[in-house]
Each structure stands twice: as structure tokens, then as C-alpha cells.
Design a protein around this motif. Structure first.
Motif, PDB file in Angstrom:
ATOM      1  N   ALA B 158      51.532  46.475  82.132  1.00  0.00           N
ATOM      2  CA  ALA B 158      52.218  46.609  83.421  1.00  0.00           C
ATOM      3  C   ALA B 158      51.336  46.159  84.581  1.00  0.00           C
ATOM      4  O   ALA B 158      51.823  45.585  85.550  1.00  0.00           O
ATOM      5  CB  ALA B 158      52.662  48.049  83.618  1.00  0.00           C
ATOM      6  N   LEU B 159      50.035  46.411  84.482  1.00  0.00           N
ATOM      7  CA  LEU B 159      49.138  46.087  85.596  1.00  0.00           C
ATOM      8  C   LEU B 159      48.425  44.758  85.379  1.00  0.00           C
ATOM      9  O   LEU B 159      47.528  44.394  86.144  1.00  0.00           O
ATOM     10  CB  LEU B 159      48.101  47.199  85.796  1.00  0.00           C
ATOM     11  CG  LEU B 159      48.634  48.609  86.049  1.00  0.00           C
ATOM     12  CD1 LEU B 159      47.486  49.571  86.289  1.00  0.00           C
ATOM     13  CD2 LEU B 159      49.592  48.637  87.234  1.00  0.00           C
ATOM     14  N   TYR B 204      52.820  55.217  95.850  1.00  0.00           N
ATOM     15  CA  TYR B 204      53.314  54.014  96.520  1.00  0.00           C
ATOM     16  C   TYR B 204      52.693  52.764  95.902  1.00  0.00           C
ATOM     17  O   TYR B 204      53.335  51.709  95.836  1.00  0.00           O
ATOM     18  CB  TYR B 204      53.019  54.089  98.027  1.00  0.00           C
ATOM     19  CG  TYR B 204      53.863  53.132  98.853  1.00  0.00           C
ATOM     20  CD1 TYR B 204      55.163  52.808  98.479  1.00  0.00           C
ATOM     21  CD2 TYR B 204      53.359  52.556 100.015  1.00  0.00           C
ATOM     22  CE1 TYR B 204      55.932  51.941  99.231  1.00  0.00           C
ATOM     23  CE2 TYR B 204      54.122  51.684 100.781  1.00  0.00           C
ATOM     24  CZ  TYR B 204      55.406  51.374 100.386  1.00  0.00           C
ATOM     25  OH  TYR B 204      56.158  50.499 101.120  1.00  0.00           O
ATOM     26  N   LEU B 205      51.465  52.920  95.418  1.00  0.00           N
ATOM     27  CA  LEU B 205      50.807  51.803  94.732  1.00  0.00           C
ATOM     28  C   LEU B 205      51.548  51.461  93.444  1.00  0.00           C
ATOM     29  O   LEU B 205      51.761  50.289  93.129  1.00  0.00           O
ATOM     30  CB  LEU B 205      49.359  52.189  94.426  1.00  0.00           C
ATOM     31  CG  LEU B 205      48.356  51.063  94.389  1.00  0.00           C
ATOM     32  CD1 LEU B 205      48.250  50.389  95.735  1.00  0.00           C
ATOM     33  CD2 LEU B 205      46.980  51.591  93.976  1.00  0.00           C
ATOM     34  N   ILE B 206      51.960  52.485  92.715  1.00  0.00           N
ATOM     35  CA  ILE B 206      52.726  52.259  91.488  1.00  0.00           C
ATOM     36  C   ILE B 206      54.040  51.565  91.843  1.00  0.00           C
ATOM     37  O   ILE B 206      54.448  50.604  91.204  1.00  0.00           O
ATOM     38  CB  ILE B 206      52.993  53.589  90.743  1.00  0.00           C
ATOM     39  CG1 ILE B 206      51.679  54.171  90.221  1.00  0.00           C
ATOM     40  CG2 ILE B 206      53.981  53.382  89.600  1.00  0.00           C
ATOM     41  CD1 ILE B 206      51.800  55.563  89.632  1.00  0.00           C
ATOM     42  N   PHE B 207      54.669  52.059  92.897  1.00  0.00           N
ATOM     43  CA  PHE B 207      55.938  51.471  93.315  1.00  0.00           C
ATOM     44  C   PHE B 207      55.756  49.999  93.688  1.00  0.00           C
ATOM     45  O   PHE B 207      56.512  49.124  93.239  1.00  0.00           O
ATOM     46  CB  PHE B 207      56.506  52.248  94.508  1.00  0.00           C
ATOM     47  CG  PHE B 207      57.883  51.777  94.888  1.00  0.00           C
ATOM     48  CD1 PHE B 207      59.003  52.279  94.250  1.00  0.00           C
ATOM     49  CD2 PHE B 207      58.054  50.824  95.879  1.00  0.00           C
ATOM     50  CE1 PHE B 207      60.272  51.839  94.576  1.00  0.00           C
ATOM     51  CE2 PHE B 207      59.323  50.373  96.212  1.00  0.00           C
ATOM     52  CZ  PHE B 207      60.433  50.886  95.559  1.00  0.00           C
ATOM     53  N   LEU B 224      58.273  50.474  86.626  1.00  0.00           N
ATOM     54  CA  LEU B 224      57.231  51.046  87.486  1.00  0.00           C
ATOM     55  C   LEU B 224      57.853  51.651  88.746  1.00  0.00           C
ATOM     56  O   LEU B 224      57.479  52.737  89.182  1.00  0.00           O
ATOM     57  CB  LEU B 224      56.202  49.979  87.861  1.00  0.00           C
ATOM     58  CG  LEU B 224      55.208  49.574  86.768  1.00  0.00           C
ATOM     59  CD1 LEU B 224      54.374  48.391  87.233  1.00  0.00           C
ATOM     60  CD2 LEU B 224      54.298  50.736  86.391  1.00  0.00           C
ATOM     61  N   CYS B 225      58.805  50.939  89.322  1.00  0.00           N
ATOM     62  CA  CYS B 225      59.489  51.467  90.520  1.00  0.00           C
ATOM     63  C   CYS B 225      60.178  52.785  90.201  1.00  0.00           C
ATOM     64  O   CYS B 225      60.087  53.746  90.968  1.00  0.00           O
ATOM     65  CB  CYS B 225      60.531  50.467  91.024  1.00  0.00           C
ATOM     66  SG  CYS B 225      59.813  48.972  91.704  1.00  0.00           S
ATOM     67  N   GLU B 227      59.491  54.882  87.817  1.00  0.00           N
ATOM     68  CA  GLU B 227      58.496  55.933  87.576  1.00  0.00           C
ATOM     69  C   GLU B 227      57.978  56.486  88.902  1.00  0.00           C
ATOM     70  O   GLU B 227      57.817  57.693  89.071  1.00  0.00           O
ATOM     71  CB  GLU B 227      57.320  55.407  86.735  1.00  0.00           C
ATOM     72  CG  GLU B 227      57.654  55.191  85.267  1.00  0.00           C
ATOM     73  CD  GLU B 227      58.182  56.436  84.572  1.00  0.00           C
ATOM     74  OE1 GLU B 227      57.734  57.549  84.896  1.00  0.00           O
ATOM     75  OE2 GLU B 227      59.067  56.301  83.715  1.00  0.00           O
ATOM     76  N   ALA B 228      57.699  55.584  89.841  1.00  0.00           N
ATOM     77  CA  ALA B 228      57.200  56.020  91.148  1.00  0.00           C
ATOM     78  C   ALA B 228      58.232  56.920  91.833  1.00  0.00           C
ATOM     79  O   ALA B 228      57.894  57.950  92.413  1.00  0.00           O
ATOM     80  CB  ALA B 228      56.878  54.809  92.018  1.00  0.00           C
ATOM     81  N   LEU B 229      59.499  56.531  91.718  1.00  0.00           N
ATOM     82  CA  LEU B 229      60.557  57.333  92.332  1.00  0.00           C
ATOM     83  C   LEU B 229      60.652  58.705  91.664  1.00  0.00           C
ATOM     84  O   LEU B 229      60.844  59.726  92.329  1.00  0.00           O
ATOM     85  CB  LEU B 229      61.895  56.589  92.219  1.00  0.00           C
ATOM     86  CG  LEU B 229      63.040  57.144  93.058  1.00  0.00           C
ATOM     87  CD1 LEU B 229      62.707  57.077  94.547  1.00  0.00           C
ATOM     88  CD2 LEU B 229      64.336  56.393  92.781  1.00  0.00           C
ATOM     89  N   ARG B 230      60.480  58.713  90.348  1.00  0.00           N
ATOM     90  CA  ARG B 230      60.518  59.973  89.608  1.00  0.00           C
ATOM     91  C   ARG B 230      59.369  60.896  90.051  1.00  0.00           C
ATOM     92  O   ARG B 230      59.556  62.088  90.236  1.00  0.00           O
ATOM     93  CB  ARG B 230      60.387  59.676  88.108  1.00  0.00           C
ATOM     94  CG  ARG B 230      61.192  60.574  87.209  1.00  0.00           C
ATOM     95  CD  ARG B 230      61.318  59.949  85.837  1.00  0.00           C
ATOM     96  NE  ARG B 230      60.030  59.701  85.215  1.00  0.00           N
ATOM     97  CZ  ARG B 230      59.333  60.633  84.548  1.00  0.00           C
ATOM     98  NH1 ARG B 230      59.793  61.856  84.438  1.00  0.00           N
ATOM     99  NH2 ARG B 230      58.182  60.328  83.996  1.00  0.00           N
ATOM    100  N   LEU B 231      58.191  60.313  90.225  1.00  0.00           N
ATOM    101  CA  LEU B 231      57.039  61.107  90.690  1.00  0.00           C
ATOM    102  C   LEU B 231      57.310  61.629  92.104  1.00  0.00           C
ATOM    103  O   LEU B 231      56.993  62.768  92.432  1.00  0.00           O
ATOM    104  CB  LEU B 231      55.770  60.256  90.682  1.00  0.00           C
ATOM    105  CG  LEU B 231      55.268  59.810  89.292  1.00  0.00           C
ATOM    106  CD1 LEU B 231      54.223  58.716  89.426  1.00  0.00           C
ATOM    107  CD2 LEU B 231      54.723  60.990  88.510  1.00  0.00           C
TER     108      LEU B 231
END
Lengths: 115, 425
Positions: B158-159, B204-207, B224-225, B227-231
Motif C-alpha cells: 500500500a505504501l 490523515y496521512l493514511i487517508f 486506505l481511505c 480505513e482512515a475513515l473507520r479510524l
């Protein structure tokens, strides 16, 4: 602060004929009791004991099945306690769930052997 | 009756998806019991639980409530592991004595491995991951690993990094957590406030890795987006919520609502003015509005508030021409006051261009302080190219678009800039 051993007698035989639900409810009481003593800083450790086992006896080292004299005398578990006084330890013992099912708690100070 | 083994749902697909969400929950809950110094043990228990459960499900089919089943299996596995390890391992300091005794072992695990505690466990884990001694990139890896159920290989994918590099980052981050000795507490406002900035930054970095990242696979980036929203939802679902958290979630909702409309059928980036607004996801926009409203209750206006405000104006405008540019410029002015970065200045200049024409835009673009920092950013020359084109300067426009194309970071950016270049041809 002194240490005391609590020995529980008359455990397992009393559970005969209990449903799993009844057992679970009963053991929850044990858990709650130990947790309370743990939060107060009295509880130091311990375990329940399994019903089976062997006994080794005398210079002849004779191994016999079971530790057991009479059902009511069988040790079902132990707990180690720290307490300021014997009186306080007895107060804690009075809360033990084994008493609800006709068992007994033996409260024994840990010996220092004085040597 | 249909035999349970003959279900339509392919076991592996379901488990893969389930694993992501359940693994993070279970690891967080187990870390609370095992202690943060035993993070790997918690991860191993979850991994082993999944392997075992998968074996069973392959033959018997997936049960109706897989989540409850997994928690039960993890509970049994955890009890076995504690029994096996307790003579030479310490667990969470406040639970160690109770876990060491068979009087209380199962009862204690049952008390802590329960549904209603998990959100707090996850939050403690999230805040612990954002330790100031852990580099931000490593915080991101740690969060993806422990809370999102990514494997090191998946994080690397992913990264766009090497798995060994990710392993190293994770290892060092875990060492910091171990040295810390305990989990970060999240029970009151002061505790939340003290580390909220770092947590927001990591989320926000993940997003952004998903939203603006250069990964060629859209699905990975969208994941990834999500997941960021879930967090973010975990943060805002806690009983103590920072206003900034609401603003951050609002911002992510607004961006995510436009995600699919941002790329066309050929994988080309579609600029805002050309996006089909009917493809924007209304429910997400509405959710964003609700979060933005709630975020207004805070005392501080954060960058997330302002960015969410800007994104909201875009999302709520009926068309590109009907966008409230004056308000957007005002928000960019405030944002620049808070975070005076060249990127903010660039976006502000673009907004000014929309409102006041290409001449004004070019003037603003040419006087961005610290513009050198944008030298690798394709959308700086792209913006210059666009406003030169609108001003009728075809040659300059072509030069700038060509420059932008050389800087493109993904196929979708390349395709977008190639077309811009063609238009100037």
C-alpha cells in the motif's frame, strides 16, 4: 504484614449434580471474591486443585490413589493472602463462597521457622 | 436444508474482509490483557485463531455470527497461551495476579475480552501508536498493522515500500511501545487533547496516501481511505471527542464522496470542474455536513475545520460555476494564517483565479512564498499552465503542462496532463 494460606475443604464432592450454569454462577462468585481481595492488595496468588491425584506415604514411599479421606476433608484449592492481622485474614475468609456450599476455610499463617 | 458447508459465500473472500476488521479489534483487546510489551503475542494469538477457525469453516461453512465465533476462539486461545506462558511472562500489570491463578484466569479474560470494551481498547492502541518518539511514517505502519489488520507485506504494497523496510519500522516502533511499559490512557479530555494532534496527523496521512497517493491500484488506495475513515469514526465515537476529530472526519467524508468521480473510465484524473456531480456520493456528503456541524462546538478553529469548510463548499455547490469562491478564498486566507505552506498558497491562488480570472491567478501563482518546495509537485506547473491557457498564452501553457507531465506521479495524473497538453497542441 503477614502471609496466610487459605485451604478450602469440601469443594468438589459438593458440585455433584450441578448444572454447568450453576457451576458457572458459583465460580463467578469465587472470581469476584478473589478480585476484591486483589484490589485491596491482600491477594497474592493461588489455584483451585483438581479432584484426582495420588498420595505418597512413609519411608516405603507407597503411592496410593487419591489424597482422600472423607469428601468433606478434601482440599479443593488454596489462596495466599497478605494481611495485617489474623483477624483481618479471618474476615476475608468469611467471604469465601465455599462456605455457601457447606465447605470450610482453613486459615494458616505462613511459618517463619524461626531458625 | 442446505448443508452449512455448501454456502454461496466463498470462505476465503469473506475471511479476508472479516480479518481486516476483526483482527484490529481483537489485537487491541488482547493487548489490554497481555500488556503492550506483549503486542507480538497478541498478534500471534489472533493470527493462530484465524488459521484454526479457517480450518473449521472450510469444512463446516461460515457460522451466522462469525465475529462472535472469532472472539470466542480468540478467548480460548488466549487462555491457553496465558496458561502456557505465565510462569516466565508478565502480563498487563493490573491483571497479572488474576491471570496467574486458575481461580480467576478465565473470568478475567472474559471480563476484558468483551464487545463493549473494544472501542476503548482500540482508541488506547491508536493513541499509543502515535507516541512522540515514533516517527510519523512508522506510526502509520503501526496503526495499519495493529488496528487495521494489514500484514507487513500489505503495508509495503500500500505504501509502495519494501517489506523489509516496513518490518524494520515496525520493529523500532514496537521497541518504543515496550519501553513505555503501558498503554496510553484515553479516559479524560486532557489525555485526549495531549496526543490528539499526532493521532489526527497519522489518520490523515493514511487517508492522503489513499487519496493522493501514487499507488496504481485504485482499490488499494480506496481501502486506505476507508480505513482512515473507520479510524476517524472510532475517534468520534468515543465519549470524549475533540472538535478537531469531528472536523477531520467531515473532511474525509467530503473527499471520499468525490473519490469515484475523480477518475474516468480510462483511469484519467478528472479535474473538479469536469466531474460529474451526480456521481458524488450524497450520503457521505450529508454525513460530512453533520460532522462539520458538530465540529463547530469546539473552541479552536483547526486546519481540519477550514479544510473541511472548503471541501463542504465544493461538495454543496450545484455546479463548478455556482461555487462560492469568495467564501472559499476567505477560508484559504484563514488556513494560510494557520499553516502558511506553499500548497495552501497554491490552492488559494487557484481559487482566486476561479473568482477573479487568469490574470489575478498568475499574479498570485508567481508570488507564492517558498515555491521552490513545489518543484516536484505536478499541480504547480499544471495550475500555471491552466491559467496561461485561459489567458490565451498557448506557448507558456504548453511548456508548463509539459513540465507538469514530467512530474506526474501516477498513470492517472499522466493521462490527465497528456490531455491538457493535447488541448494546447
Amino acid at each position: 504484614m503477614s502471609d496466610y494460606l487459605f485451604l478450602f475443604r469440601g469443594g468438589f464432592p459438593m458440585y455433584e449434580g450441578w448444572s454447568p450454569e450453576e457451576m458457572q454462577q458459583h465460580f463467578k462468585k469465587w472470581g469476584a471474591w478473589i478480585k476484591r481481595m486483589s484490589e485491596d492488595g491482600h491477594y497474592q496468588g493461588g489455584h483451585p486443585l483438581s479432584a484426582e491425584g495420588k498420595t505418597v506415604t512413609g519411608t516405603g514411599k507407597v503411592v496410593k490413589d487419591g489424597p482422600f479421606a472423607e469428601a468433606k476433608d478434601v482440599v479443593g484449592g488454596y489462596v495466599l493472602i497478605s494481611s495485617e492481622t489474623l483477624e483481618r485474614a479471618l474476615e476475608l475468609a468469611k467471604e469465601c463462597p465455599v462456605l455457601e456450599i457447606g465447605g470450610q476455610v482453613e486459615v494458616r499463617p505462613i511459618s517463619t521457622l524461626h531458625n | 436444508m442446505q448443508p452449512p458447508g455448501k454456502r454461496e459465500v466463498p470462505v476465503f473472500d469473506l475471511v479476508d474482509h472479516l480479518f481486516r476488521h476483526e483482527a484490529g479489534r481483537l489485537v487491541a483487546a488482547l493487548v489490554r490483557i497481555f500488556g503492550v510489551h506483549n503486542l507480538e503475542l497478541a498478534e500471534d494469538v489472533v493470527q493462530e485463531t484465524f488459521c484454526r477457525v479457517l480450518e473449521v469453516w472450510k469444512y463446516r461453512g461460515v457460522p451466522d455470527n462469525p465475529s462472535a465465533w472469532l472472539m470466542r476462539a480468540a478467548r480460548n486461545r488466549a487462555i491457553d497461551v496465558i496458561r502456557r506462558e505465565r510462569t516466565f511472562r508478565r502480563f498487563a500489570p493490573d491483571l497479572s495476579l488474576l491471570l496467574e491463578s486458575n481461580w480467576t484466569l478465565a473470568l478475567t479474560v472474559d471480563e476484558y475480552l468483551v464487545e463493549h470494551r473494544i472501542p476503548d481498547d482500540q482508541l488506547r492502541m491508536m493513541f499509543s501508536c502515535c507516541h512522540p518518539e515514533i516517527a510519523v511514517q512508522a506510526q502509520v505502519c503501526l496503526i495499519l498493522k495493529t488496528l487495521c489488520g494489514f500484514s507487513s507485506r500489505e503495508i509495503a504494497q500500500a505504501l509502495l515500500a519494501k517489506p523489509t523496510a516496513i518490518e524494520k519500522r515496525l520493529y523500532r516502533a514496537k521497541q518504543v511501545l515496550k519501553a513505555e511499559g503501558g498503554l496510553y490512557e484515553v479516559s479524560d479530555e486532557a489525555q485526549i487533547a495531549a496526543r490528539a494532534d499526532a493521532v489526527h496527523q497519522a489518520i490523515y496521512l493514511i487517508f492522503n496516501e489513499g487519496y493522493h497517493g501514487s499507488h496504481p491500484q485504485e482499490t488499494i488506495r480506496e481501502e486506505l481511505c476507508q480505513e482512515a475513515l473507520r479510524l476517524g469514526a472510532l475517534l468520534t465515537g468515543h465519549r470524549v471527542v475533540a472538535a478537531e476529530s469531528q472536523a477531520l472526519v467531515a473532511l474525509m467524508c467530503f473527499h471520499l464522496a468525490r473519490l469515484t468521480a475523480r477518475v474516468d473510465g480510462e483511469g484519467r484524473l478528472v479535474p473538479l470542474e469536469e466531474q460529474d456531480r451526480s456521481r458524488w456520493e450524497r450520503p457521505l456528503i450529508e454525513q460530512g455536513v453533520r460532522f462539520l456541524e458538530r465540529s463547530a462546538q469546539g473552541e479552536r478553529v483547526s486546519a481540519y475545520h477550514l479544510e473541511a469548510g472548503i471541501a463542504a463548499l465544493h461538495c454543496l455547490a450545484a455546479s463548478h460555476d455556482e461555487t462560492d469562491w469568495t467564501e472559499i478564498i476567505a477560508l484559504y486566507d484563514l488556513l494560510y494564517g494557520l499553516t502558511p505552506t506553499p500548497i495552501v498558497a497554491l490552492n488559494r491562488a487557484i481559487a482566486i483565479g476561479q473568482a477573479e480570472g487568469p490574470g489575478k491567478a498568475l499574479e498570485e501563482l508567481n508570488r507564492i512564498p517558498g515555491a521552490l518546495k513545489l518543484k516536484d509537485y505536478p499541480f504547480y506547473p499544471a495550475a500555471l499552465g491552466e491559467f496561461h491557457r485561459r489567458a490565451g498564452h498557448r506557448e507558456e501553457a504548453r511548456d508548463y503542462f509539459a513540465q507538469a507531465l514530467r512530474l506526474a506521479r501516477s498513470p492517472s495524473e499522466s493521462r490527465f496532463l497528456e490531455r491538457k497538453l493535447e488541448v494546447c497542441g
